[in-house]
Design a protein around this motif. Structure first.
Motif, PDB file in Angstrom:
ATOM      1  N   GLU A 123      -7.098  -1.229   6.332  1.00 50.01           N
ATOM      2  CA  GLU A 123      -8.803  -1.777   7.090  1.00 50.01           C
ATOM      3  C   GLU A 123     -10.054  -1.589   6.125  1.00 50.01           C
ATOM      4  OE1 GLU A 123      -9.375  -2.300  10.775  1.00 50.01           O
ATOM      5  OE2 GLU A 123      -7.524  -1.707  11.828  1.00 50.01           O
ATOM      6  N   GLY A 124     -10.808  -2.376   6.475  1.00 48.62           N
ATOM      7  CA  GLY A 124     -12.173  -2.355   5.128  1.00 48.62           C
ATOM      8  C   GLY A 124     -11.930  -2.797   3.460  1.00 48.62           C
ATOM      9  N   TRP A 125     -10.712  -2.777   3.179  1.00 48.01           N
ATOM     10  CA  TRP A 125     -10.496  -3.014   1.866  1.00 48.01           C
ATOM     11  C   TRP A 125     -11.269  -4.311   0.959  1.00 48.01           C
ATOM     12  CZ3 TRP A 125      -7.217  -6.767  -0.417  1.00 48.01           C
ATOM     13  CH2 TRP A 125      -6.767  -7.330  -0.382  1.00 48.01           C
ATOM     14  N   ALA A 126     -12.054  -3.893   0.096  1.00 51.58           N
ATOM     15  CA  ALA A 126     -12.764  -5.375  -0.560  1.00 51.58           C
ATOM     16  C   ALA A 126     -12.006  -5.876  -1.109  1.00 51.58           C
ATOM     17  CB  ALA A 126     -13.138  -4.357  -0.981  1.00 51.58           C
ATOM     18  N   SER A 127     -11.131  -5.108  -2.614  1.00 46.58           N
ATOM     19  CA  SER A 127      -9.800  -5.778  -3.306  1.00 46.58           C
ATOM     20  C   SER A 127      -8.857  -4.453  -3.811  1.00 46.58           C
ATOM     21  CB  SER A 127     -11.156  -5.928  -5.299  1.00 46.58           C
ATOM     22  OG  SER A 127     -10.779  -4.003  -5.621  1.00 46.58           O
ATOM     23  N   LYS A 128      -7.878  -5.455  -4.365  1.00 46.33           N
ATOM     24  CA  LYS A 128      -6.903  -4.552  -4.865  1.00 46.33           C
ATOM     25  C   LYS A 128      -5.772  -4.830  -6.283  1.00 46.33           C
ATOM     26  CE  LYS A 128      -2.678  -7.235  -2.246  1.00 46.33           C
ATOM     27  NZ  LYS A 128      -1.774  -6.540  -0.645  1.00 46.33           N
ATOM     28  N   PHE A 142      -0.378   0.687  -5.255  1.00 48.07           N
ATOM     29  CA  PHE A 142      -1.256  -0.506  -4.734  1.00 48.07           C
ATOM     30  C   PHE A 142      -2.667   0.247  -4.854  1.00 48.07           C
ATOM     31  CE2 PHE A 142       2.291  -1.469  -2.234  1.00 48.07           C
ATOM     32  CZ  PHE A 142       2.564  -3.109  -2.631  1.00 48.07           C
ATOM     33  N   THR A 143      -3.733   0.046  -5.461  1.00 50.03           N
ATOM     34  CA  THR A 143      -4.779   0.733  -5.526  1.00 50.03           C
ATOM     35  C   THR A 143      -6.075  -0.022  -5.375  1.00 50.03           C
ATOM     36  OG1 THR A 143      -4.075   1.602  -7.442  1.00 50.03           O
ATOM     37  CG2 THR A 143      -6.598   1.907  -7.393  1.00 50.03           C
ATOM     38  N   TYR A 144      -7.068   0.247  -3.545  1.00 48.24           N
ATOM     39  CA  TYR A 144      -7.454  -0.404  -3.241  1.00 48.24           C
ATOM     40  C   TYR A 144      -8.556  -0.176  -3.473  1.00 48.24           C
ATOM     41  CZ  TYR A 144      -3.389  -1.774  -0.038  1.00 48.24           C
ATOM     42  OH  TYR A 144      -2.297  -2.358  -0.191  1.00 48.24           O
ATOM     43  N   LEU A 145      -9.794  -0.945  -3.447  1.00 45.14           N
ATOM     44  CA  LEU A 145     -11.008  -0.375  -3.919  1.00 45.14           C
ATOM     45  C   LEU A 145     -11.669  -0.650  -2.322  1.00 45.14           C
ATOM     46  CD1 LEU A 145     -13.806   0.473  -4.923  1.00 45.14           C
ATOM     47  CD2 LEU A 145     -14.052  -2.055  -6.019  1.00 45.14           C
ATOM     48  N   MET A 146     -12.453   0.356  -1.768  1.00 40.17           N
ATOM     49  CA  MET A 146     -12.949  -0.250  -0.161  1.00 40.17           C
ATOM     50  C   MET A 146     -14.144  -0.593  -0.409  1.00 40.17           C
ATOM     51  SD  MET A 146     -10.250   0.783   0.981  1.00 40.17           S
ATOM     52  CE  MET A 146     -10.058   0.484   2.822  1.00 40.17           C
ATOM     53  N   LYS A 147     -14.431  -0.885   1.019  1.00 42.02           N
ATOM     54  CA  LYS A 147     -15.665  -2.078   1.316  1.00 42.02           C
ATOM     55  C   LYS A 147     -17.379  -0.417   0.917  1.00 42.02           C
ATOM     56  CE  LYS A 147     -14.145  -5.860   3.599  1.00 42.02           C
ATOM     57  NZ  LYS A 147     -14.323  -6.730   4.951  1.00 42.02           N
TER      58      LYS A 147
END
Length: 153
Positions: free
Chosen positions: A111-116, A132-137
């Motif tokens: 939850e709260g991811w902006a891009s991956k 998977f690398t997630y950039l969070m909000k």
């Protein structure tokens, strides 16, 4: 003549260049020393005694498209047999795509991811890792990995 023999790194460079020229991709190699019959070579590689990773066993039972074998006299062990297990570049790409699809179905996005971003890797042991690398909000980063055994290993 010993001066005509290629050293390991030269053999690997020559092999990689040959595979690339033919449009072939990853390969695995298994070598067996001392056995004088094909049956003994295969059985020893399947048992893979003394090899904790059991990489020779994985090679024998892998899902490769091409196979090559050479058996020569060896100065210390009398006989040496080398087996090559080869995947085409297209097969490798298809396998990595299938692994990525499986990973996308298995891994839940936080939850709260902006891009991956997604990356894939096949290591020497035959393990495919999808990262998977997630950039969070909030600006932080979260990483999730999915691993599976390659059919070609």
């Amino acid at each position: 003549n010993a001066t005509d023999l290629l050293i390991g790194s030269e053999i690997e460079e020559t092999l990689k260049a040959s595979l690339e020229a033919e449009g072939l991709g990853n390969y695995a190699e298994s070598s067996e020393y001392g056995s004088s019959t094909a049956m003994d070579v295969v059985l020893n590689l399947i048992v893979d005694d003394g090899n904790g990773s059991r990489s020779n066993r994985m090679n024998i039972f892998g899902n490769y498209e091409y196979f090559a074998c050479s058996s020569e006299k060896h100065p210390q062990y009398e006989q040496m047999t080398t087996l090559l297990f080869i995947l085409s570049t297209n097969s490798l790409k298809a396998e990595l795509q299938a692994a990525q699809h499986a990973a996308e179905n298995a891994v839940e996005d936080p939850e709260g991811w902006a891009s991956k971003s997604i990356s894939s890797e096949l290591n020497e042991a035959g393990v495919i890792t999808i990262t998977f690398t997630y950039l969070m909000k909030d600006g932080s980063e979260e990483i999730q990995e999915f691993k599976m055994i390659s059919g070609g290993k």
